[in-house]
Scaffold this active site. Structure first.
Site, mmCIF file in Angstrom:
data_model
loop_
_atom_site.group_PDB
_atom_site.id
_atom_site.type_symbol
_atom_site.label_atom_id
_atom_site.label_comp_id
_atom_site.label_asym_id
_atom_site.label_seq_id
_atom_site.Cartn_x
_atom_site.Cartn_y
_atom_site.Cartn_z
ATOM 1 N N GLY A 1 26.132 45.255 7.912
ATOM 2 C CA GLY A 1 26.815 46.099 7.082
ATOM 3 C C GLY A 1 27.098 47.399 7.358
ATOM 4 C CB SER A 2 27.100 50.860 6.171
ATOM 5 O OG SER A 2 27.718 50.450 5.106
ATOM 6 C CB VAL A 3 24.653 49.160 11.239
ATOM 7 C CG1 VAL A 3 24.524 49.163 12.826
ATOM 8 C CG2 VAL A 3 23.216 49.652 10.783
ATOM 9 C CE LYS B 1 30.708 51.606 5.826
ATOM 10 N NZ LYS B 1 30.099 51.919 4.542
ATOM 11 C CB SER C 1 27.551 54.731 4.050
ATOM 12 O OG SER C 1 27.600 53.453 5.058
#
Length: 479
Positions: free
Chosen positions: A217-219, A221, A277
């Site tokens: 997921g957004s990790v 990013k 995020s």
């Protein structure tokens, strides 16, 4: 000699030749393989006649040790606080062989390591009972307890690293199990417990920190941000942040979490996009950066699709193979085919914390002979220059903003600046929840990744508080 006798004699000769070849093949070619086979209970039984070395963590605590018995097998393997350390120690079973550190460092623990040859010869001539060597791990009990406590009641994993060396400070995985019950001398009880574990909905013997990988997921990013900064962007560079993004070449619409708006003007600074995020901003940013640059950056941070050994085997992490810009956009928010282990997630945070330098993770601090002399010690090793010191400083500033002002506020520690990134990853069930980070942000001493499988909430709600407790436990012990 008539023809029938010649044929019989030739057949017998061929059979004897095959028997000799097979015996030599088994005794020479396959000898090491069969000796090290975890199911070879004959070898295990022989090893039970000598004292196996201890597995020791920082502070001198023995988390695995052998004690004498009155049984046919002269020593019994015991695991004080068994479930706490089971994901790391594994077990040493007369029925199922060995697992975890018990298997990875078996030669030292059993005393058969070539570096202990002189000790074995001395034992032979002096009549001293043979004994295995000790394995000293890098793990910190305070970190391990905080991690395991935080994961109570959920399925997940925590990995903590020393960002400057790569030493593993904590590795927890839940649900866990009791290795004592697999290492007893009662075969029926061992098999019954194994059946109980196999019947569990999620196998407690799986070390979820390293033996499986998951969408981050957004990790992810953080990786996209690094690639963007390397391309010339600054934390305050404004990037597009629409409410809804139609993926290129499709009619599929990508929304922000919960259908939220990232910015009324649909543009925002990069630091703000990471702080809250923003999905659409990073999907477009990934397309702008391009697959080649994104892949190269991810590989420098350790996501290279290769297996590792720490010395436990680690599943590969990678970004997959996006076929077009639509898939690249989804990849850029940590979905599509992107997968990481919790160890790899911690490595991303550790590289940022260590001025862009990624260290090779390791769990074994030193190996000791039975007389406690050190026969080997792990020296820290640089795995890669993940990014530049300037980019790492910018990423740290952005990740501090995530914790101070954005989705990671539950990871705050009073009096300590924390840098981090949350992640919420879609999958077949309820969302996975992530948090990666490090502290103190201005002088990093510990990096952490927290993964909760199918937690159903957000990384900020579910995983960030666990990370806070792990970070605080380590920092508190150093004061």
């Amino acid at each position: 000699m008539n023809a029938p006798l010649r044929r019989v004699a030739l057949s017998v000769l061929v059979l004897f030749t095959l028997l000799i070849v097979n015996a030599n093949y088994i005794q020479v070619v396959r000898s090491d393989e069969l000796r090290n086979d975890p199911g070879n209970t004959r070898v295990l039984a022989e090893e039970y006649n000598r004292e196996r070395g201890a597995i020791v963590v920082q502070g001198g605590n023995e988390v695995a040790r052998s004690v004498p018995t009155d049984d046919t097998l002269q020593y019994l393997r015991q695991y004080p606080e068994g479930p706490l350390w089971a994901p790391v120690t594994g077990y040493y079973s007369v029925i199922f062989g060995s697992r975890g550190i018990e298997r990875a460092t078996n030669e030292v623990l059993s005393g058969t390591d070539p570096r202990l040859t002189l000790r074995r010869l001395t034992d032979l001539f002096t009549g001293r009972d043979p004994q295995g060597g000790d394995v000293v791990l890098t793990l910190d009990p305070a970190v391990q307890r905080a991690a395991t406590s935080g994961l109570e009641g959920v399925t997940g994993a925590v990995v903590a690293l020393d960002p400057t060396t790569g030493a593993v400070l904590g590795m927890a995985s839940t649900p866990s199990y009791d290795p004592n019950r697999l290492s007893s001398h009662d075969p029926d009880a061992i098999r019954a417990y194994a059946e109980e574990l196999e019947a569990a909905e999620r196998d407690p013997r799986l070390n979820r920190a390293i033996s499986d990988n998951y969408p981050p997921g957004s990790v992810f990013k953080v990786i996209v941000s690094a690639a963007a900064l390397e391309s010339g962007l600054e934390p305050d560079t404004e990037i597009p942040a629409p409410d809804v993004l139609t993926l290129p070449g499709t009619s599929t619409e990508l929304e922000n979490f919960g259908g939220s708006t990232c910015d009324p003007d649909e543009r925002q600074p990069l630091i703000e996009a990471l702080t809250i995020s923003c999905n659409t901003a990073f999907a477009l940013l990934g397309i702008e950066v391009g697959e080649d640059a994104l892949r190269e950056t991810a590989e420098r941070f350790g996501m290279d699709g290769e297996e590792r050994s720490i010395p436990l085997p680690v599943e590969p992490s990678g970004i997959g193979d996006p076929q077009d810009d639509a898939q690249l956009a989804v990849t850029s928010i940590g979905q599509q085919d992107v997968v990481v282990t919790p160890l790899q997630a911690a490595m991303i945070a550790a590289a940022v914390a260590n001025d862009g330098r990624l260290m090779q993770p390791y769990m074994v601090d030193q190996l000791r002979a039975p007389d406690l002399t050190v026969i080997d010690r792990t020296e820290p090793e640089v795995l890669s220059e993940a990014t530049s010191e300037d980019v790492a400083a910018d990423l740290t500033e952005m990740m501090r903003s995530v914790v101070e002002n954005g989705s990671g506020q539950a990871a705050r520690i009073e009096g300590v600046e924390v840098a981090g990134k949350t992640g919420t990853a879609e999958n077949a069930g309820p969302d996975h929840n992530w948090f990666v980070g490090f502290a103190p942000a201005d002088d990093p001493q510990i990096a952490v990744a927290v993964f909760v499988a199918n937690g159903g909430g957000t990384g900020g709600e579910i995983s960030a508080p666990i990370a806070r407790d792990v970070l605080a436990a380590y920092l508190e012990r150093g004061r």
